[in-house]
Design a protein around this motif. Sequence first.
Motif, PDB file in Angstrom:
ATOM      1  N   ASN A 193       6.424  46.632   1.400  1.00  0.00           N
ATOM      2  CA  ASN A 193       7.526  45.745   1.014  1.00  0.00           C
ATOM      3  C   ASN A 193       8.094  46.071  -0.364  1.00  0.00           C
ATOM      4  O   ASN A 193       9.132  45.548  -0.752  1.00  0.00           O
ATOM      5  CB  ASN A 193       7.061  44.287   1.030  1.00  0.00           C
ATOM      6  CG  ASN A 193       6.881  43.749   2.438  1.00  0.00           C
ATOM      7  OD1 ASN A 193       7.471  44.260   3.385  1.00  0.00           O
ATOM      8  ND2 ASN A 193       6.041  42.727   2.576  1.00  0.00           N
ATOM      9  N   GLY A 194       7.387  46.906  -1.134  1.00  0.00           N
ATOM     10  CA  GLY A 194       7.898  47.320  -2.442  1.00  0.00           C
ATOM     11  C   GLY A 194       7.302  46.604  -3.623  1.00  0.00           C
ATOM     12  O   GLY A 194       7.770  46.771  -4.754  1.00  0.00           O
ATOM     13  N   ALA A 195       6.261  45.795  -3.398  1.00  0.00           N
ATOM     14  CA  ALA A 195       5.630  45.083  -4.510  1.00  0.00           C
ATOM     15  C   ALA A 195       4.920  46.068  -5.439  1.00  0.00           C
ATOM     16  O   ALA A 195       4.466  47.133  -5.028  1.00  0.00           O
ATOM     17  CB  ALA A 195       4.638  44.056  -3.986  1.00  0.00           C
ATOM     18  N   ASP A 196       4.820  45.682  -6.701  1.00  0.00           N
ATOM     19  CA  ASP A 196       4.151  46.512  -7.699  1.00  0.00           C
ATOM     20  C   ASP A 196       2.664  46.194  -7.808  1.00  0.00           C
ATOM     21  O   ASP A 196       1.915  46.946  -8.444  1.00  0.00           O
ATOM     22  CB  ASP A 196       4.799  46.315  -9.071  1.00  0.00           C
ATOM     23  CG  ASP A 196       6.260  46.732  -9.071  1.00  0.00           C
ATOM     24  OD1 ASP A 196       6.533  47.922  -8.819  1.00  0.00           O
ATOM     25  OD2 ASP A 196       7.133  45.870  -9.300  1.00  0.00           O
ATOM     26  N   GLY A 197       2.238  45.076  -7.233  1.00  0.00           N
ATOM     27  CA  GLY A 197       0.841  44.703  -7.339  1.00  0.00           C
ATOM     28  C   GLY A 197       0.572  43.389  -6.626  1.00  0.00           C
ATOM     29  O   GLY A 197       1.422  42.865  -5.898  1.00  0.00           O
ATOM     30  N   ILE A 198      -0.629  42.855  -6.853  1.00  0.00           N
ATOM     31  CA  ILE A 198      -1.070  41.625  -6.195  1.00  0.00           C
ATOM     32  C   ILE A 198      -1.607  40.661  -7.241  1.00  0.00           C
ATOM     33  O   ILE A 198      -2.269  41.063  -8.195  1.00  0.00           O
ATOM     34  CB  ILE A 198      -2.181  41.914  -5.171  1.00  0.00           C
ATOM     35  CG1 ILE A 198      -1.691  42.887  -4.097  1.00  0.00           C
ATOM     36  CG2 ILE A 198      -2.671  40.619  -4.511  1.00  0.00           C
ATOM     37  CD1 ILE A 198      -2.783  43.319  -3.134  1.00  0.00           C
TER      38      ILE A 198
END
Length: 525
Positions: A193-198
Motif C-alpha cells: 500500500n506504500g506505507a513507510d512503517g508500522i
Amino acid sequence: MKYLLSLLMLFHFSLLLGQGQLGDGPHSQLIIRGVTLINGNGAPPRGPIDIVVENNNIVTIQVVGYPGVAIDESKRPQLKTGGKELNCEGMYLLPGFVDMHGHIGGVAQGADSEYVFKLWMAHGITTVREPAGRGIEWTLKLKRKSEKNEIVAPRIQAYTAFGQTTKGFNPLDDGPISTPEQAREWVRNNAKNGADGIKFFGAPPDIMAAALDENKKLGLRSACHHAQMDVARWNVLHSARAGLTSMEHWYGLPEALFEDRTVQDYPLDYNYQNEQHRFEEAGKLWQQAAKPFSEHWNKVMDELIALDFTLDPTFNIYEASRDLHRARRAEWHEEYTLPTLWSFYQPSKISHGSYWHDWGTEQEVAWRNNYNLWMTFINEYKNRGGRVTTGSDSGFIFQLYGFAYVREMELLREAGFHPLEIIRSSTLNGAEALGMDDRIGTVEVGKLADFVILKENPLKNLKVLYGTGAIRLTDDNKVVRVGGVTYTVKDGIIYDAKALLKDVRTIVQQQKQKLNYKIKQPGLE
C-alpha cells in the motif's frame, strides 16, 4: 460581464486564503548569505557562512569571514542568472526539524491538515512521522501532495497502525488479526500500500514476533506504544529483540526494568477504560522499576543500545499530568488553539487524553517523581550512545502542534541534554531513525535544502523557537518579544514562518466567529 469577473476574482482570492501562501521557490539557485550555522551533528556553531542550493541540493557551504570582521566578498559564491539571494547576515541556520510523533490533526479535535501543517512549518518542522492517523490512503494522499509541494506541509513518513484498514483505525478495538500468518500477510499488504512503517500498540507474542519479523525482512521501520493490554507479556525488550526499531513514550520500558514483580501494581478497582485510572497509575510506574544505575537497569539499557534501538520519549505530551494549570494556561492557546480542539481537551469520560476527572496535587507530585526517573534513563541512554529523538504527539492533553515540539526540546534540556544534543535529537537522530540521514538531518553538501532560520540564538534560549517568541527586557527598560522562526525552508522553498502563523490565527478566529466562541474555563464563566 463585469459582475461575473468580480465574482471570479473573489473566488480566486478565497482559494488563496484557503490554501495559504505556497512559498518562494523552488529556485534554480538559492544562496543564503551570512548565517551562523548550527549543523545538527553536535558540532558547535560557526559563521558567517554562505550556503548555496541548486535544484534542492546543497552544493556549497562556504565560510566567508569571522565574527566582528567585515565579510570577505572575494570568498562569497556568485549568484547566477535567475538565482535567488536571501540575506540572513547575523541570523542562525539549523537543519529542518524532524517530529517523530506527529498526528495530522483529528476528527474529534476538529483540526484539519492545513491548520496542523502550518503550525508545524511555522516552527521549523520540515519532516513528520505520522504514527497512524485517519487511514493510510488519506495520509499517503497528503504525503504525495507534500512531495510535489502542492501544499504547505512537511514531508511525511506514513506509518500504519497494526491491524488498521485503509479507511481508519481505533486502537481500542480488537483487530481481526488472530494468527501469525495473518500478521505476516497484513505486513506485506501494508508495504504494498506504500506505507513507510508500522505503529504497534501490542498484540499476543506470537503475532507481534511474526509481524516484526516480516516487517524487518521488508526493510521497513516500526514504532510501538506498548499499551497496558499486552505489555505484561511483551515489553520493550521483547519488541527490540524481535526487530522493532523505535518505541513511543515510555510504556513497556519500566516493565522491562521490573525486578520484584511481573505486572504493574494496579489497584484492585482499576479499569483501563477509565482514563483517570489509567494515567494516574501510570504516574507511579517508574517507581516500581529497578533503581537507576542498578545492575538490572544497566543491563536493560545496554541491550537496547546494542540493538541500535531508538527512544522517542515525547515528554511534553504528559506534562499536564505534573502541572495541569501550566499546560492549560499556555499563552498560545488564546490565539492558536481551535475552539473545537480546546473543547476536546476538557475533562471527559470519552475523549482520549482528557482524564482530568479529579486531578490534584497528589497526582501531580507522583508524576513529577515519575519524570525524574524517566528523564534519568533517557539522559543516560543518550550519554552511552543510544539514539534519542524529538517527538510531540500533539493534539491531545493541551499540547498544540508546533508549540509542543519546542516544549519537548525544553524538556530534553531539563533531562540533562546540552542544547547541541537537543538539536541533534531534533535533526540528525530523527533522520537516522527514519533511514533518511543520507538526505536530511544535517547541513551537508549533497543533502536536501531543509533549514530553520531565525534571528536569535536558540542554544542560549530555546524559547526563541516558539511562535510566540520569548520575553526580554531592553536596556531602556522596555518589555519586548524576540524570536520565533523567521524562515522555514523545505525542498529549497522559502516560507515566511510569521506569515504562516498569521494564517493560523485567521483560521482560529474564523472558527471562533462561526461558533460565537471564546476560550472558557470550566466553572469560571
